[in-house]
Design an enzyme around this catalytic site. Sequence first.
Site, mmCIF file in Angstrom:
data_model
loop_
_atom_site.group_PDB
_atom_site.id
_atom_site.type_symbol
_atom_site.label_atom_id
_atom_site.label_comp_id
_atom_site.label_asym_id
_atom_site.label_seq_id
_atom_site.Cartn_x
_atom_site.Cartn_y
_atom_site.Cartn_z
ATOM 1 N N HIS A 104 0.960 -1.212 0.308
ATOM 2 C CA HIS A 104 -0.036 -0.049 0.012
ATOM 3 C C HIS A 104 0.841 1.178 0.148
ATOM 4 O O HIS A 104 0.659 2.153 -0.890
ATOM 5 C CB HIS A 104 -0.840 0.087 1.280
ATOM 6 C CG HIS A 104 -1.945 -0.935 1.337
ATOM 7 N ND1 HIS A 104 -2.161 -1.899 2.509
ATOM 8 C CD2 HIS A 104 -2.811 -1.437 0.310
ATOM 9 C CE1 HIS A 104 -3.166 -2.520 2.363
ATOM 10 N NE2 HIS A 104 -3.775 -2.474 1.189
ATOM 11 N N LYS B 47 -16.594 -6.557 5.343
ATOM 12 C CA LYS B 47 -15.783 -7.258 6.165
ATOM 13 C C LYS B 47 -15.442 -6.762 7.556
ATOM 14 O O LYS B 47 -15.511 -5.687 7.866
ATOM 15 C CB LYS B 47 -14.155 -7.212 5.493
ATOM 16 C CG LYS B 47 -14.254 -7.631 4.143
ATOM 17 C CD LYS B 47 -12.935 -7.501 3.542
ATOM 18 C CE LYS B 47 -12.834 -7.243 2.058
ATOM 19 N NZ LYS B 47 -11.514 -6.669 1.500
ATOM 20 N N ARG C 225 -1.991 -6.161 -8.356
ATOM 21 C CA ARG C 225 -0.835 -7.283 -7.907
ATOM 22 C C ARG C 225 -0.713 -8.522 -8.967
ATOM 23 O O ARG C 225 0.289 -8.690 -9.449
ATOM 24 C CB ARG C 225 -1.104 -7.740 -6.569
ATOM 25 C CG ARG C 225 -0.833 -6.765 -5.516
ATOM 26 C CD ARG C 225 -1.422 -7.399 -4.252
ATOM 27 N NE ARG C 225 -2.871 -7.767 -4.257
ATOM 28 C CZ ARG C 225 -3.560 -7.853 -3.252
ATOM 29 N NH1 ARG C 225 -3.122 -8.015 -2.238
ATOM 30 N NH2 ARG C 225 -4.902 -8.222 -3.488
ATOM 31 N N SER D 286 -2.880 -7.356 3.126
ATOM 32 C CA SER D 286 -3.484 -7.183 4.462
ATOM 33 C C SER D 286 -3.612 -8.709 5.080
ATOM 34 O O SER D 286 -3.183 -8.963 6.216
ATOM 35 C CB SER D 286 -4.509 -6.426 4.777
ATOM 36 O OG SER D 286 -4.283 -5.084 4.198
#
Length: 158
Positions: free
Chosen positions: A18, A42, A91, A129
């Site tokens: 990040h 979430k 990614r 994360s």
Amino acid sequence: MTKTAVYPGSFDPMTNGHLDIIKRAANNFDKVYVAILTNSSKTPKFSLEQRIDWLKRATADMPNVEIASFSGMLVNFANEVGANVIIKGLRAVSDFEYEFQMALTNRQLSPNVETMFLMTNGKYSYLSSSIVKEVAKYGGKLDGLVPDFMIEEIYREF
Ligand code: PNS
């Protein structure tokens, strides 16, 4: 015209991946809002205050970066702060389908807000994360995954 971008996410917790995207966005925009979603489906591991604090400390040397939080629609937040660009990091191909869907939805909702993708730095292409939480849960080394100042504070939560 001031070029303002929003980089949204859960940042639960922020990772070096990040941070790399934030730095590169800050080098290319006059102003970057790092925006933490507060009403995500979430349940976050870390409190909003904790996530804001980490992002603020990590970006303290970036004067054009502001840490904010938002609930509801991202495009509404972007319009409120005068941002016409949403920054997303990519990614791997596996990120693409969902990001493509969100980018097109956001364009449908607010055609004036453009989504721009930054390819991750290769050395962080595996990092997320969730990976940080998984490693921390088993007491693994977090060096290189998050800024050093966060490591002890992450372990404390597990
Ligand atoms: O770090 P995350 O959890 O992958 O971030 C997801 C986020 C916050 C970027 C995404 O859930 C989002 O933009 N939520 C806001 C709700 C919204 O605007 N939805 C419409 C677009 S599909």
